[in-house]
Design a protein around this motif. Sequence first.
Motif, PDB file in Angstrom:
ATOM      1  N   GLU A 124      12.002  62.384   7.699  1.00  0.00           N
ATOM      2  CA  GLU A 124      11.846  63.747   7.184  1.00  0.00           C
ATOM      3  C   GLU A 124      11.945  64.760   8.315  1.00  0.00           C
ATOM      4  OE1 GLU A 124      11.309  66.953   4.657  1.00  0.00           O
ATOM      5  OE2 GLU A 124      11.701  64.882   4.123  1.00  0.00           O
ATOM      6  N   ALA A 125      11.330  64.459   9.433  1.00  0.00           N
ATOM      7  CA  ALA A 125      11.414  65.363  10.575  1.00  0.00           C
ATOM      8  C   ALA A 125      12.848  65.417  11.097  1.00  0.00           C
ATOM      9  CB  ALA A 125      10.459  64.910  11.681  1.00  0.00           C
ATOM     10  N   ALA A 126      13.513  64.281  11.128  1.00  0.00           N
ATOM     11  CA  ALA A 126      14.915  64.253  11.577  1.00  0.00           C
ATOM     12  C   ALA A 126      15.787  65.092  10.655  1.00  0.00           C
ATOM     13  CB  ALA A 126      15.418  62.814  11.634  1.00  0.00           C
ATOM     14  N   SER A 127      15.567  64.977   9.362  1.00  0.00           N
ATOM     15  CA  SER A 127      16.339  65.752   8.398  1.00  0.00           C
ATOM     16  C   SER A 127      16.097  67.251   8.574  1.00  0.00           C
ATOM     17  CB  SER A 127      15.964  65.312   6.983  1.00  0.00           C
ATOM     18  OG  SER A 127      16.626  66.104   6.040  1.00  0.00           O
ATOM     19  N   THR A 128      14.856  67.635   8.750  1.00  0.00           N
ATOM     20  CA  THR A 128      14.513  69.043   8.952  1.00  0.00           C
ATOM     21  C   THR A 128      15.114  69.547  10.261  1.00  0.00           C
ATOM     22  OG1 THR A 128      12.474  68.709   7.714  1.00  0.00           O
ATOM     23  CG2 THR A 128      12.594  70.684   9.066  1.00  0.00           C
ATOM     24  N   ALA A 129      15.039  68.743  11.317  1.00  0.00           N
ATOM     25  CA  ALA A 129      15.616  69.134  12.605  1.00  0.00           C
ATOM     26  C   ALA A 129      17.130  69.269  12.495  1.00  0.00           C
ATOM     27  CB  ALA A 129      15.240  68.115  13.688  1.00  0.00           C
ATOM     28  N   ARG A 130      17.781  68.319  11.815  1.00  0.00           N
ATOM     29  CA  ARG A 130      19.237  68.397  11.631  1.00  0.00           C
ATOM     30  C   ARG A 130      19.636  69.680  10.930  1.00  0.00           C
ATOM     31  NH1 ARG A 130      19.097  62.993  11.080  1.00  0.00           N
ATOM     32  NH2 ARG A 130      18.759  63.044   8.840  1.00  0.00           N
ATOM     33  N   ALA A 131      18.869  70.040   9.894  1.00  0.00           N
ATOM     34  CA  ALA A 131      19.181  71.264   9.152  1.00  0.00           C
ATOM     35  C   ALA A 131      19.025  72.496  10.046  1.00  0.00           C
ATOM     36  CB  ALA A 131      18.286  71.377   7.921  1.00  0.00           C
ATOM     37  N   ALA A 132      17.970  72.544  10.827  1.00  0.00           N
ATOM     38  CA  ALA A 132      17.755  73.690  11.718  1.00  0.00           C
ATOM     39  C   ALA A 132      18.848  73.746  12.787  1.00  0.00           C
ATOM     40  CB  ALA A 132      16.377  73.602  12.371  1.00  0.00           C
ATOM     41  N   LEU A 133      19.176  72.599  13.360  1.00  0.00           N
ATOM     42  CA  LEU A 133      20.218  72.561  14.389  1.00  0.00           C
ATOM     43  C   LEU A 133      21.585  72.894  13.788  1.00  0.00           C
ATOM     44  CD1 LEU A 133      19.030  69.431  16.382  1.00  0.00           C
ATOM     45  CD2 LEU A 133      18.943  71.812  17.132  1.00  0.00           C
ATOM     46  N   ALA A 134      21.836  72.447  12.568  1.00  0.00           N
ATOM     47  CA  ALA A 134      23.109  72.764  11.905  1.00  0.00           C
ATOM     48  C   ALA A 134      23.261  74.267  11.739  1.00  0.00           C
ATOM     49  CB  ALA A 134      23.204  72.060  10.557  1.00  0.00           C
ATOM     50  N   GLY A 135      22.167  74.941  11.402  1.00  0.00           N
ATOM     51  CA  GLY A 135      22.213  76.397  11.284  1.00  0.00           C
ATOM     52  C   GLY A 135      22.535  77.057  12.616  1.00  0.00           C
ATOM     53  N   ALA A 138      30.061  74.244  19.917  1.00  0.00           N
ATOM     54  CA  ALA A 138      28.756  74.825  19.553  1.00  0.00           C
ATOM     55  C   ALA A 138      27.684  73.741  19.507  1.00  0.00           C
ATOM     56  CB  ALA A 138      28.862  75.541  18.211  1.00  0.00           C
ATOM     57  N   ALA A 139      28.047  72.567  18.992  1.00  0.00           N
ATOM     58  CA  ALA A 139      27.091  71.455  18.941  1.00  0.00           C
ATOM     59  C   ALA A 139      26.704  71.019  20.352  1.00  0.00           C
ATOM     60  CB  ALA A 139      27.672  70.284  18.155  1.00  0.00           C
ATOM     61  N   LEU A 140      27.669  70.956  21.242  1.00  0.00           N
ATOM     62  CA  LEU A 140      27.367  70.575  22.626  1.00  0.00           C
ATOM     63  C   LEU A 140      26.449  71.599  23.293  1.00  0.00           C
ATOM     64  CD1 LEU A 140      30.863  69.236  23.696  1.00  0.00           C
ATOM     65  CD2 LEU A 140      28.766  67.894  23.392  1.00  0.00           C
ATOM     66  N   MET A 141      26.709  72.873  23.062  1.00  0.00           N
ATOM     67  CA  MET A 141      25.843  73.915  23.623  1.00  0.00           C
ATOM     68  C   MET A 141      24.414  73.766  23.092  1.00  0.00           C
ATOM     69  SD  MET A 141      28.475  77.148  23.362  1.00  0.00           S
ATOM     70  CE  MET A 141      27.413  78.383  24.111  1.00  0.00           C
ATOM     71  N   THR A 142      24.316  73.471  21.807  1.00  0.00           N
ATOM     72  CA  THR A 142      23.003  73.346  21.167  1.00  0.00           C
ATOM     73  C   THR A 142      22.238  72.139  21.693  1.00  0.00           C
ATOM     74  OG1 THR A 142      23.834  74.456  19.197  1.00  0.00           O
ATOM     75  CG2 THR A 142      21.840  73.127  18.935  1.00  0.00           C
ATOM     76  N   MET A 147      20.766  72.563  25.179  1.00  0.00           N
ATOM     77  CA  MET A 147      19.506  73.310  25.146  1.00  0.00           C
ATOM     78  C   MET A 147      18.371  72.455  24.573  1.00  0.00           C
ATOM     79  SD  MET A 147      20.377  75.945  26.697  1.00  0.00           S
ATOM     80  CE  MET A 147      18.919  76.937  26.499  1.00  0.00           C
ATOM     81  N   LEU A 148      18.671  71.636  23.584  1.00  0.00           N
ATOM     82  CA  LEU A 148      17.663  70.730  23.032  1.00  0.00           C
ATOM     83  C   LEU A 148      17.177  69.768  24.113  1.00  0.00           C
ATOM     84  CD1 LEU A 148      16.065  69.566  20.632  1.00  0.00           C
ATOM     85  CD2 LEU A 148      18.082  68.162  20.120  1.00  0.00           C
ATOM     86  N   GLY A 149      18.109  69.242  24.899  1.00  0.00           N
ATOM     87  CA  GLY A 149      17.741  68.334  25.987  1.00  0.00           C
ATOM     88  C   GLY A 149      16.855  68.998  27.026  1.00  0.00           C
ATOM     89  N   VAL A 150      17.175  70.234  27.370  1.00  0.00           N
ATOM     90  CA  VAL A 150      16.343  70.984  28.327  1.00  0.00           C
ATOM     91  C   VAL A 150      14.941  71.163  27.749  1.00  0.00           C
ATOM     92  CG1 VAL A 150      16.032  73.231  29.454  1.00  0.00           C
ATOM     93  CG2 VAL A 150      18.286  72.135  29.452  1.00  0.00           C
ATOM     94  N   THR A 151      14.882  71.500  26.461  1.00  0.00           N
ATOM     95  CA  THR A 151      13.582  71.716  25.811  1.00  0.00           C
ATOM     96  C   THR A 151      12.759  70.435  25.780  1.00  0.00           C
ATOM     97  OG1 THR A 151      14.604  73.422  24.435  1.00  0.00           O
ATOM     98  CG2 THR A 151      12.453  72.598  23.730  1.00  0.00           C
ATOM     99  N   VAL A 152      13.373  69.327  25.395  1.00  0.00           N
ATOM    100  CA  VAL A 152      12.666  68.041  25.346  1.00  0.00           C
ATOM    101  C   VAL A 152      12.213  67.635  26.747  1.00  0.00           C
ATOM    102  CG1 VAL A 152      12.951  65.558  24.900  1.00  0.00           C
ATOM    103  CG2 VAL A 152      13.733  67.231  23.211  1.00  0.00           C
TER     104      VAL A 152
END
Length: 179
Positions: free
Chosen positions: A107-118, A136-140, A143-148
């Motif tokens: 469920e968390a993966a699905s929610t994260a995918r939806a947010a990242l897709a946006g 755009a996906a690579l840019m996103t 940033m996700l990797g930096v955040t994690v």
Amino acid sequence: MSPTRAERRAASEQRILEAARLLFAERGFERTTIRAVATAAQVDPALVMQRFGSKQELFTRAVEHTTAQTPHEDDPVEHVLGTLGWKLGELPPESLAMLRSMLTHPEAASTARAALAGQIERIGSSLGGDDAPLRAALMTVIMLGVTVGHQLLELEELRDVPPEEIARLLRPCLQELAR
């Protein structure tokens, strides 16, 4: 004047959601229980189930949040880099809960995918070329990797570096992807 029934109900729901955000952020989805949320919110566990129906629905509602806005909406690279201060600062509990749970709970993966897709769609719409969604996906995910790395792994190399320095080093890479 005492609060109305609707006001008491709304206040209980907010206490439950706040407790859930904090616990999901601290423990992740699997290790957070309805009983622990109820205890933290000072309500009966049955009330949590009555209001939210399931732990999944509680999680979904707890991690809902608005996307951070930056003043660089017209420049995709500066927009992405403009979120660094927020991503490297003290994240709201709903964001930490999502980060902590997205790799271990569907469920968390699905929610994260939806947010990242946006995010990918917003960035991609400002880029040209057939491969704009991929770039755009690579840019996103950069940033996700930096955040994690900063928020969850607490990498020393990222922890003590100002967001401006990280932005300076990432800018050429992101500019190349934005071409």
